[in-house]
Design an enzyme around this catalytic site. Structure first.
Site, PDB file in Angstrom:
ATOM      1  N   LYS A 142       0.838  -1.200   0.000  1.00  0.00           N
ATOM      2  CA  LYS A 142       0.000   0.000   0.000  1.00  0.00           C
ATOM      3  C   LYS A 142       0.874   1.253   0.000  1.00  0.00           C
ATOM      4  O   LYS A 142       1.761   1.401   0.839  1.00  0.00           O
ATOM      5  CB  LYS A 142      -0.917   0.025   1.222  1.00  0.00           C
ATOM      6  CG  LYS A 142      -2.069  -0.949   1.141  1.00  0.00           C
ATOM      7  CD  LYS A 142      -2.933  -0.893   2.384  1.00  0.00           C
ATOM      8  CE  LYS A 142      -3.864   0.288   2.385  1.00  0.00           C
ATOM      9  NZ  LYS A 142      -4.814   0.234   3.533  1.00  0.00           N
ATOM     10  N   ILE A 143       0.572   2.133  -0.930  1.00  0.00           N
ATOM     11  CA  ILE A 143       1.268   3.409  -1.054  1.00  0.00           C
ATOM     12  C   ILE A 143       0.226   4.518  -1.112  1.00  0.00           C
ATOM     13  O   ILE A 143      -0.709   4.434  -1.914  1.00  0.00           O
ATOM     14  CB  ILE A 143       2.142   3.440  -2.320  1.00  0.00           C
ATOM     15  CG1 ILE A 143       3.229   2.357  -2.243  1.00  0.00           C
ATOM     16  CG2 ILE A 143       2.780   4.813  -2.517  1.00  0.00           C
ATOM     17  CD1 ILE A 143       4.069   2.231  -3.501  1.00  0.00           C
TER      18      ILE A 143
END
Length: 372
Positions: A142-143
């Site tokens: 996740k970014i």
């Protein structure tokens, strides 16, 4: 047997992911039960979820913390080991789902340190480390979709790593996220990666939009303003699906798809209804469309299983009405751009606060283990 309501949602094209993970859930078999009984086909995590798991008195972490303390691990190393261990175990639970859907589902997401949200290179480097440590094909890193995160998204996908882009609030930022995704795929192809192995979701937040806009509508106080409460989150998300249809109908996408690429799916996040005056399954039943993911806290999942009325696609016929909602909000003096900018800033800050809480909880646990 699978629950009829969650089965109906799956039949409508929605992948149900659980927005929660803990070692207790893994060890007890609770996660496997949700797969078997409520059509759950993936998991999302965030710093708040891990902070709650570690601070919640879950003694399942005690043995690992004692080992880490004996090895002289510092708090950052301990968190890295704890979170990646949970995610790797969850990936294994979903291995059959991953295989049976050819990588479409069976995904588990793990977020980079949210304190890096404004640091492009550091985010991309952390993403590679997390991916390598988990060591499972079905992990997604996740970014956050901050301005600085866009380049990190491209760089990570270019390495052949599947990405869950989080904290998306605005339609313009969503378009930029899709561009970053496609650019990453183009670079991945140049780097010799198999595009068919790369998957991505774009996490579009829903309830937080309503919470902020409804607060502003209450301040306006007119009858017209009050009538708009509880409508912005759905309208915004539905228009995001329109963006998805437009962008993935482009010639640029057709070229990538011909090379084996998978679409970046919209994911509805923040789907727990905050306003008690609204139906508790609102962000589930009213955001059903082919090819989306809905990640739910367990309370929302249980409500869906208990009493959701799933009626199929509730998105693609709503674009005109959704635009009308945003226009009506503007007429009430509600600045869409101001709202989404504030929500992004607050979202990063909330995850950073949760990360600090996780740091403190693990620090105390390490010190306690050393003193034992």
């Amino acid at each position: 047997m699978s629950n009829p309501n969650t089965s109906a949602l799956s039949d409508a094209g929605v992948s149900i992911w659980l927005d929660d993970l803990s070692r207790e859930r893994l060890n007890s078999g609770s996660l496997q039960e949700l797969i078997n009984e409520k059509n759950v086909v993936g998991v999302t995590t965030n710093p708040s979820i891990f902070a709650a798991a570690v601070a919640g008195g879950d003694d399942a972490y005690d043995a690992q913390i004692k080992e880490l303390a004996a090895a002289g691990a510092d708090v950052e190393e301990a968190i890295f080991e704890i979170t990646t261990a949970d995610v790797a175990a969850a990936c294994d639970v979903f291995a059959d789902v991953y295989a049976s859907t050819n990588g479409y589902d069976g995904r588990v997401s793990l977020e980079v340190d949210p304190r890096l949200a404004a640091e492009t290179a550091a985010t991309a480097e952390e993403a590679k480390k997390l991916h390598a440590k988990v060591g499972r094909e079905n992990v997604m890193i996740k970014i956050p979709a901050t301005f600085e995160g866009l380049e990190a998204i491209t760089a990570t996908i270019a390495e052949g790593i599947s990405v869950n882009v989080t904290l998306i609030f605005s339609l313009d930022r969503y378009r930029a996220v899709i561009n970053a995704f496609m650019e990453g795929l183009e670079k991945a192809r140049e780097n010799g990666h198999d595009l068919s192995k790369i998957h991505s979701v774009a996490s579009f937040f829903v309830s937080r939009v309503d919470s902020e806009i409804d607060k502003r509508l209450e301040a306006v106080g007119t009858e017209e303003a009050t009538a708009l409460k509880g409508k912005a989150g759905l309208a915004n998300a539905r228009l995001a699906y329109q963006v998805y249809e437009e962008q993935f109908g482009s010639e640029r996408w057709s070229t990538l798809e011909a090379a084996g690429a998978n679409r970046q799916r919209p994911l509805w996040a923040s789907t727990g209804v905050k306003d008690p005056n609204l139906p508790d399954t609102l962000y589930v039943t009213e955001l059903a469309a082919e090819g989306v993911v809905n990640t739910m806290p367990e309370k929302t999942l249980n409500a869906t299983a208990d009493h959701a009325e799933v009626t199929g696609d509730t998105v693609t016929s709503t674009y005109t009405a959704s635009n009308d909602v945003l226009d009506a909000l503007a007429a009430q003096g509600i600045s869409y751009n101001d709202v989404v900018a504030q929500l992004e800033t607050e979202g990063v800050e909330k995850f950073a606060v949760a990360w600090d809480e996780l740091l403190e909880d693990v620090r105390q646990a390490l010190e306690s283990a050393k003193g034992a």
